[in-house]
Motif scaffolding. Structure first.
Motif, PDB file in Angstrom:
ATOM      1  N   ALA A 149       4.270  -0.211  -0.399  1.00 13.37           N
ATOM      2  CA  ALA A 149       4.270   0.785   0.669  1.00 13.37           C
ATOM      3  C   ALA A 149       3.249   0.364   1.712  1.00 13.37           C
ATOM      4  O   ALA A 149       2.198  -0.193   1.383  1.00 13.37           O
ATOM      5  CB  ALA A 149       3.957   2.172   0.149  1.00 13.37           C
ATOM      6  N   ILE A 150       3.596   0.626   3.021  1.00 15.18           N
ATOM      7  CA  ILE A 150       2.700   0.336   4.135  1.00 15.18           C
ATOM      8  C   ILE A 150       2.695   1.564   5.026  1.00 15.18           C
ATOM      9  O   ILE A 150       3.748   2.117   5.360  1.00 15.18           O
ATOM     10  CB  ILE A 150       3.148  -0.897   4.934  1.00 15.18           C
ATOM     11  CG1 ILE A 150       3.201  -2.137   4.032  1.00 15.18           C
ATOM     12  CG2 ILE A 150       2.222  -1.135   6.121  1.00 15.18           C
ATOM     13  CD1 ILE A 150       3.758  -3.363   4.741  1.00 15.18           C
ATOM     14  N   ALA A 151       1.471   1.978   5.427  1.00 13.58           N
ATOM     15  CA  ALA A 151       1.349   3.141   6.299  1.00 13.58           C
ATOM     16  C   ALA A 151       0.235   2.883   7.286  1.00 13.58           C
ATOM     17  O   ALA A 151      -0.693   2.096   7.031  1.00 13.58           O
ATOM     18  CB  ALA A 151       1.071   4.404   5.492  1.00 13.58           C
ATOM     19  N   ILE A 152       0.351   3.546   8.458  1.00  8.62           N
ATOM     20  CA  ILE A 152      -0.720   3.469   9.448  1.00  8.62           C
ATOM     21  C   ILE A 152      -1.236   4.874   9.676  1.00  8.62           C
ATOM     22  O   ILE A 152      -0.515   5.863   9.535  1.00  8.62           O
ATOM     23  CB  ILE A 152      -0.212   2.846  10.772  1.00  8.62           C
ATOM     24  CG1 ILE A 152       0.968   3.635  11.325  1.00  8.62           C
ATOM     25  CG2 ILE A 152       0.130   1.375  10.588  1.00  8.62           C
ATOM     26  CD1 ILE A 152       1.445   3.124  12.685  1.00  8.62           C
ATOM     27  N   ARG A 153      -2.530   4.941   9.999  1.00  8.23           N
ATOM     28  CA  ARG A 153      -3.167   6.230  10.182  1.00  8.23           C
ATOM     29  C   ARG A 153      -3.832   6.256  11.544  1.00  8.23           C
ATOM     30  O   ARG A 153      -4.576   5.340  11.898  1.00  8.23           O
ATOM     31  CB  ARG A 153      -4.202   6.477   9.094  1.00  8.23           C
ATOM     32  CG  ARG A 153      -4.936   7.809   9.248  1.00  8.23           C
ATOM     33  CD  ARG A 153      -6.055   7.921   8.263  1.00  8.23           C
ATOM     34  NE  ARG A 153      -5.557   7.906   6.877  1.00  8.23           N
ATOM     35  CZ  ARG A 153      -6.339   7.947   5.814  1.00  8.23           C
ATOM     36  NH1 ARG A 153      -7.662   7.980   5.982  1.00  8.23           N
ATOM     37  NH2 ARG A 153      -5.833   7.930   4.593  1.00  8.23           N
ATOM     38  N   THR A 154      -3.564   7.338  12.276  1.00  4.39           N
ATOM     39  CA  THR A 154      -4.204   7.565  13.557  1.00  4.39           C
ATOM     40  C   THR A 154      -4.874   8.925  13.492  1.00  4.39           C
ATOM     41  O   THR A 154      -4.211   9.962  13.436  1.00  4.39           O
ATOM     42  CB  THR A 154      -3.173   7.548  14.706  1.00  4.39           C
ATOM     43  OG1 THR A 154      -2.474   6.302  14.689  1.00  4.39           O
ATOM     44  CG2 THR A 154      -3.884   7.705  16.037  1.00  4.39           C
ATOM     45  N   GLY A 155      -6.175   8.894  13.489  1.00  5.98           N
ATOM     46  CA  GLY A 155      -6.907  10.140  13.309  1.00  5.98           C
ATOM     47  C   GLY A 155      -6.674  10.660  11.909  1.00  5.98           C
ATOM     48  O   GLY A 155      -6.928   9.968  10.922  1.00  5.98           O
ATOM     49  N   LEU A 202       4.211   6.593   7.375  1.00  4.05           N
ATOM     50  CA  LEU A 202       4.714   5.603   6.431  1.00  4.05           C
ATOM     51  C   LEU A 202       5.692   4.690   7.144  1.00  4.05           C
ATOM     52  O   LEU A 202       6.733   5.144   7.609  1.00  4.05           O
ATOM     53  CB  LEU A 202       5.397   6.308   5.248  1.00  4.05           C
ATOM     54  CG  LEU A 202       5.871   5.409   4.112  1.00  4.05           C
ATOM     55  CD1 LEU A 202       4.674   4.709   3.454  1.00  4.05           C
ATOM     56  CD2 LEU A 202       6.659   6.228   3.081  1.00  4.05           C
ATOM     57  N   ILE A 203       5.380   3.423   7.225  1.00  5.54           N
ATOM     58  CA  ILE A 203       6.227   2.457   7.931  1.00  5.54           C
ATOM     59  C   ILE A 203       7.275   1.891   7.006  1.00  5.54           C
ATOM     60  O   ILE A 203       8.451   1.776   7.365  1.00  5.54           O
ATOM     61  CB  ILE A 203       5.364   1.320   8.532  1.00  5.54           C
ATOM     62  CG1 ILE A 203       4.412   1.897   9.581  1.00  5.54           C
ATOM     63  CG2 ILE A 203       6.224   0.228   9.124  1.00  5.54           C
ATOM     64  CD1 ILE A 203       3.511   0.867  10.199  1.00  5.54           C
ATOM     65  N   ALA A 204       6.865   1.503   5.802  1.00  5.34           N
ATOM     66  CA  ALA A 204       7.802   0.913   4.849  1.00  5.34           C
ATOM     67  C   ALA A 204       7.355   1.294   3.452  1.00  5.34           C
ATOM     68  O   ALA A 204       6.158   1.358   3.159  1.00  5.34           O
ATOM     69  CB  ALA A 204       7.847  -0.602   5.004  1.00  5.34           C
TER      70      ALA A 204
END
Length: 493
Positions: free
Chosen positions: A99-105, A110-112
């Motif tokens: 699993a790949i995720a990005i966090r902003t603030g 979840l991207i993949a």
């Protein structure tokens, strides 16, 4: 007859066994040095490996996080369109994540991810640096028995943070492979470094120390062999200093052994002479006793002195072997008229009416001294005989030959001076003046007179020393302190 207790054969054998050096047990210095070198190098390798394996784990995770962050740049543009399943699978396979995720603030996207995301076992935040915790986590990864899922969090170049869910099995395999490489490298470095260090230390220290020990063993087997004295290598360090001092000690020991052998030979010769001389003096004493009955005035005058001289000679023969084998008997102190004792010394030395030597008894009439009469007589005779031999060393008729014995009271002692007008004592002979067989300056002399005089004076608590004088010749000063009372104070003369 020697009344000293004899050692039994068992005691002699036990003493001889105690003097035999014990055989060396255990490894020598070379093996100890090699073992310690390998141990220290191994410890150094372990100390280097521990932080390096932790750093390898963080680097491996950072690389995977960087790959996920790069992929997220492309996928983040399609924020309104779902990423196709096959694209997600390819991305996850390339990164090695689930699993790949990005966090902003506080918002995470979840991207993949796989269709059934697993449960998270550990969370690793690469934004926080904790060396001890990172080392512990690295060894937990190495020693974990089962597969674990890690949630890795790190800074992103495009958004606030990037998160990655990954299994630790590939990480463990990479860490094991890295550990094997480090192990082989550490073994290679240890062998090379240990060999170089061993050869250097062996050449600089172990071989010289082995040479010193072998020389000491060889010298102890035959200490009288001058060829076994170590030859210093000329080094300027501590080992060179040890070699110089060892050579000096060995030479001094050989000199001492020669002197001891000389003393033993002399003692044997004196013991043989003593037995027969004592019998001859006893016969001479019988004849002197008969002379006492002769009415001739001259005989009546000299017979008592002859009898006294023979008595002293017999007493000396009985204690001849005392020097060098045992100490002199403790002095039997009595009150003596010093001026009369000096007259007896002059008679014994033949100074009364001497043709070339003038004798001056400068002791004040009635001066008394508290000392052993026989031992003080021997002190003055030994010093007086040395003075006479010095005065007779030059037969020139123009020389003034005079021997003076004087005495004076000092604070708590009596000082007796034996002063002559002879050639004096050479400067080179003064260092060993009162040492047996070394204090003589006359060819053929034994060098015992001054040594005996000094020993007898020390028995009284005093001393014999060469005193400074303004004129020519030599002056010896005898100090005899008063006896002390039980309270420690000097007894009044």
């Amino acid at each position: 007859m020697d009344d000293r207790p004899r050692n039994t054969e068992a005691e002699i054998a036990r003493d001889a066994a105690a003097r035999i050096p014990r055989a060396r047990r255990g490894p020598g210095l070379s093996w100890k040095l090699l073992i310690l070198t390998l141990l220290f190098v191994s410890v150094s390798a372990v100390l280097i490996y521990v932080p390096s394996i932790a750093n390898f784990r963080l680097t491996w995770l950072s690389d995977r996080l960087a790959m996920a962050d790069t992929a997220s740049v492309v996928l983040a543009a399609a924020d309104t369109v779902d990423v196709p399943r096959d694209i997600q699978d390819q991305l996850l396979a390339a990164v090695g994540a689930t699993a790949i995720a990005i966090r902003t603030g506080s918002v995470s996207r979840l991207i993949a991810a796989v269709e059934m995301p697993p449960e998270i076992d550990r969370t690793v935040d690469l934004r926080m640096m904790e060396p001890v915790a990172d080392i512990v986590a690295a060894f937990e990864t190495l020693l974990a028995p089962d597969e674990r899922m890690l949630r890795v969090i790190g800074d992103s170049r495009n958004s606030g943070a990037v998160e990655l869910v990954i299994t630790d099995t590939p990480l463990r395999d990479a860490m094991l492979s890295y550990s094997v490489r480090v192990l082989w490298l550490a073994v290679l470095i240890s062998v090379i470094l240990s060999g170089l260090l061993f050869l250097s230390v062996d050449r600089m220290f172990v071989r010289p120390m082995r040479r010193l020990s072998q020389n000491m063993v060889a010298f102890s087997d035959a200490p009288d062999d001058s060829t076994r004295v170590i030859t210093p290598s000329g080094r300027g360090d501590e080992i060179g200093v040890a070699e110089d001092h060892l050579a000096s000690m060995q030479r001094d020991l050989q000199t001492t052994l020669r002197e001891q052998r000389h003393l033993a030979d002399l003692g044997l010769a004196v013991s043989k002479i003593n037995h027969d001389l004592r019998n001859m003096l006893a016969s001479a004493q019988l004849f002197s006793d008969r002379l006492g009955g002769v009415s001739d005035p001259t005989v009546q005058r000299f017979a008592p002195k002859l009898i006294a001289a023979l008595d002293r000679a017999i007493s000396y023969c009985q204690t001849t072997l005392a020097y060098g084998r045992a100490r002199e008997a403790p002095p039997s102190r009595r009150l003596i008229a010093l001026d009369r004792l000096v007259d007896d010394v002059a008679d014994g030395l033949g100074l009364v009416g001497h043709q070339t030597i003038a004798f001056d008894n400068a002791v004040a009439q009635g001066m008394e001294i508290d000392a052993d009469p026989d031992q003080l007589f021997r002190i003055l005779v030994n010093l007086g005989r040395n003075a006479i031999q010095a005065l007779e060393s030059d037969s020139s008729p123009a020389l003034v030959r005079r021997l003076t014995i004087s005495g004076e009271r000092r604070d708590g002692c009596i000082a007796i001076r034996v002063d002559d007008t002879g050639p004096g004592i050479p400067q080179a002979a003064r260092a060993h003046l009162f040492q047996a067989f070394q204090g003589t300056v006359r060819p053929g002399g034994t060098g015992l007179g001054l040594a005996i005089a000094a020993e007898l004076a020390r028995a009284h608590g005093g001393s014999v020393a060469l005193a400074e004088k303004a004129g020519p010749g030599a002056c010896f000063e005898i100090i005899i302190p008063h006896r002390r009372e039980s309270n420690g104070r000097p007894r009044a003369a």
